[in-house]
Write a protein that holds these residues in place. Sequence first.
Motif, mmCIF file in Angstrom:
data_model
loop_
_atom_site.group_PDB
_atom_site.id
_atom_site.type_symbol
_atom_site.label_atom_id
_atom_site.label_comp_id
_atom_site.label_asym_id
_atom_site.label_seq_id
_atom_site.Cartn_x
_atom_site.Cartn_y
_atom_site.Cartn_z
ATOM 1 N N LEU A 81 19.912 108.631 33.723
ATOM 2 C CA LEU A 81 19.768 108.459 32.267
ATOM 3 C C LEU A 81 18.900 107.228 31.974
ATOM 4 O O LEU A 81 18.113 107.209 31.038
ATOM 5 C CB LEU A 81 21.141 108.291 31.608
ATOM 6 N N ARG A 82 19.024 106.231 32.841
ATOM 7 C CA ARG A 82 18.251 105.013 32.681
ATOM 8 C C ARG A 82 16.747 105.316 32.828
ATOM 9 O O ARG A 82 15.921 104.830 32.055
ATOM 10 C CB ARG A 82 18.702 104.002 33.735
ATOM 11 N N VAL A 83 16.442 106.139 33.840
ATOM 12 C CA VAL A 83 15.026 106.508 34.053
ATOM 13 C C VAL A 83 14.478 107.198 32.801
ATOM 14 O O VAL A 83 13.384 106.892 32.335
ATOM 15 C CB VAL A 83 14.876 107.426 35.288
ATOM 16 N N VAL A 141 32.315 112.450 28.922
ATOM 17 C CA VAL A 141 32.864 111.169 28.470
ATOM 18 C C VAL A 141 32.243 110.032 29.273
ATOM 19 O O VAL A 141 31.782 109.025 28.736
ATOM 20 C CB VAL A 141 34.409 111.159 28.606
ATOM 21 N N GLU A 142 32.186 110.256 30.614
ATOM 22 C CA GLU A 142 31.633 109.200 31.478
ATOM 23 C C GLU A 142 30.151 109.008 31.238
ATOM 24 O O GLU A 142 29.637 107.885 31.240
ATOM 25 C CB GLU A 142 31.897 109.534 32.938
ATOM 26 N N ALA A 143 29.449 110.122 31.009
ATOM 27 C CA ALA A 143 28.015 110.023 30.721
ATOM 28 C C ALA A 143 27.811 109.245 29.430
ATOM 29 O O ALA A 143 26.904 108.406 29.330
ATOM 30 C CB ALA A 143 27.408 111.417 30.608
ATOM 31 N N GLY A 144 28.676 109.500 28.449
ATOM 32 C CA GLY A 144 28.588 108.785 27.183
ATOM 33 C C GLY A 144 28.793 107.292 27.368
ATOM 34 O O GLY A 144 28.075 106.477 26.791
ATOM 35 N N LYS A 145 29.744 106.948 28.268
ATOM 36 C CA LYS A 145 30.003 105.524 28.537
ATOM 37 C C LYS A 145 28.780 104.875 29.191
ATOM 38 O O LYS A 145 28.370 103.765 28.833
ATOM 39 C CB LYS A 145 31.224 105.376 29.449
ATOM 40 N N LEU A 163 23.709 101.532 28.580
ATOM 41 C CA LEU A 163 22.237 101.497 28.609
ATOM 42 C C LEU A 163 21.659 101.168 27.234
ATOM 43 O O LEU A 163 20.618 100.527 27.120
ATOM 44 C CB LEU A 163 21.689 102.852 29.075
ATOM 45 N N LEU A 164 22.357 101.633 26.207
ATOM 46 C CA LEU A 164 21.856 101.385 24.839
ATOM 47 C C LEU A 164 22.338 100.036 24.302
ATOM 48 O O LEU A 164 22.133 99.719 23.131
ATOM 49 C CB LEU A 164 22.322 102.516 23.898
ATOM 50 N N ILE A 209 23.311 110.515 19.206
ATOM 51 C CA ILE A 209 23.064 111.373 20.379
ATOM 52 C C ILE A 209 24.297 112.238 20.664
ATOM 53 O O ILE A 209 24.202 113.467 20.749
ATOM 54 C CB ILE A 209 22.701 110.516 21.615
ATOM 55 N N LEU A 210 25.449 111.601 20.759
ATOM 56 C CA LEU A 210 26.660 112.334 21.161
ATOM 57 C C LEU A 210 27.067 113.394 20.139
ATOM 58 O O LEU A 210 27.554 114.458 20.492
ATOM 59 C CB LEU A 210 27.817 111.353 21.404
#
Lengths: 385, 194
Positions: B132-134, B169-173, B178-179, B189-190
């Motif tokens: 996600l960072r990339v 949930v973990e991806a959101g965290k 990152l944000l 986004i979510l």
Amino acid sequence: MTNLNIQQLSQQLASFSAEQLREWPVRRKALAEARKALRAYSDTWHKQLQDRVRVPWLMARPLEDPTCAIPPGARPTPLTAVAADGSQIYPDQHIEPLVYLLNISQIAFQYGTLEKPVMSTITHVGPEREEFRAPAMEAVTRASADVVSARRDQMELEALLSLALRVQQPDRPIIAMADGSLIRWMLQRIEPAPLKDELIRRYARQLAAFRTHRIPLCSFISMPNSTEVVNLLRGLRGEPHKVLSVSFAGILDRSLYDAFLGPWERTALFASASHVLEEYHALDRVCFFYMRVLARHGESEIARVEVPRWVACEAALLRLVHAAIAAECEKQNGYPMILAEAHQRVVVRSRDRRLFYSLLEREMRRHNLGHRSSHKRAAKQRPVV
Amino acid sequence: MEAMAEVIASSTAVFTAEVYSDSRLPALGQWVRVKPVEGIEAYGIVSYVEMVPFDESRSAVALGRSPDELQRELPQVMELLRTMMRVQMVAHREGGGAVRQTLPPYPPRIHSPVLECPTETIRQIARPFDFLRVLLISAETPAFTDDLLVAVLSGLQRVHEGGDSQVIVEAGKALSRLLRDDTERLQSILRRVA
């Protein structure tokens, strides 16, 4: 930055347009008289053929009432349409060895079906010495622009016919379209005579092959400059022997017919009297008609369509040609869509030219063969300050 | 699995591929794979899709015809167009090893086939969501990064459906970190993940 002298240019354009303006009433009067003469001739054309008239021009021979205007029928569906076009890189005298390139496109559409179109290009490098016998060979080796054009025309027809035979479907009508005239009068100026004869013979042989395979061929000429019908009217009224107040000289057939044709209508069929046609088979001699093609925004032009005699003589085939060209032009703003595609596929741009010469140079160097490019060419390509 | 596209411009971060005319249109956020060299498989996310004429000098114009009419009467038109996709590579795998969420060491060769990514592989790429960072920082990713993230998270949700319900949930965290706690952007986004 421009290299044109703008001051001189604008002065000369002004006097050019003034001249045109002065001539306009005379031209308009001549055109009106020519149209009147055509109407008068329509009563007598079948009796009064031009054979008795001796004139120094080429005169069309009408095969129908010369003032008739015939609307197109509906184009059959499905229909196979094929087209080919050619372009070339003429030999450059600033480059050794002398070499030229021909590029020929082949397009086939199966209208009314979901079958895939064929769109391809054939590239050919010449001169090919083995193809011609001496003494024609020597001239081919010199590869003048006329010879290269003649080779291209012949290859276009070859490519068109072979494509037609390849994509033809049983029980489906087919039409083959070419761009430009089928009357190859320019072949007559090729020298020496044996080469000229050979090139004309080859072209005539290609035309004949369309007939033997029964592939109806037609060609489309946009903005034609021909005057064969006007020449006929001039001959009938006694030009150039009689002194007349208004001459029809300079009037084009398309201007004459502009007043006679409604949207998509065609004129009568005419037989061309061009001398080169004597070298064609009698059934392949070229007949033509003019037709009004519409473009967007209400614009239109009078185009010329040529067909071999055998196509002209079969009413059904002639109807097919007329209807197919109208449908093609309707789809592409006043020019046959399939020919526009054939052109797009074949045009040689400056980057193609650069690629061709750099590949040629590489190939020559690989085999330690001489490759020379003149200093003049280099100076033009890489100007320095 | 058959190739859906072919690489026509390449680097170690991003590649452009021409989609085969008989393939399905690639979707924004879709996972694809490509082999830069034998033994390495790179994974990427479709970050941009466009349909353009082959010949830049010819532009498409409105024709006022139905799709059926186009095919039957102007058969060349669709042949003159092509679909291009840009892919941001985010992970790769060497030999039979584990998937690493880092760019491949080599660019895919031009003309390499591009294949769809099997669902199983997409599942393996999930945690710890470094990819996600990339996507967020890649200068190569065109505008609408947030919409790309929405598409990627929606895709993740789909491949984990009925299984790992925690993944989103973990991806959101991860995304929240990152944000840098830009909650408004994160919410935006979510909210749109479906």
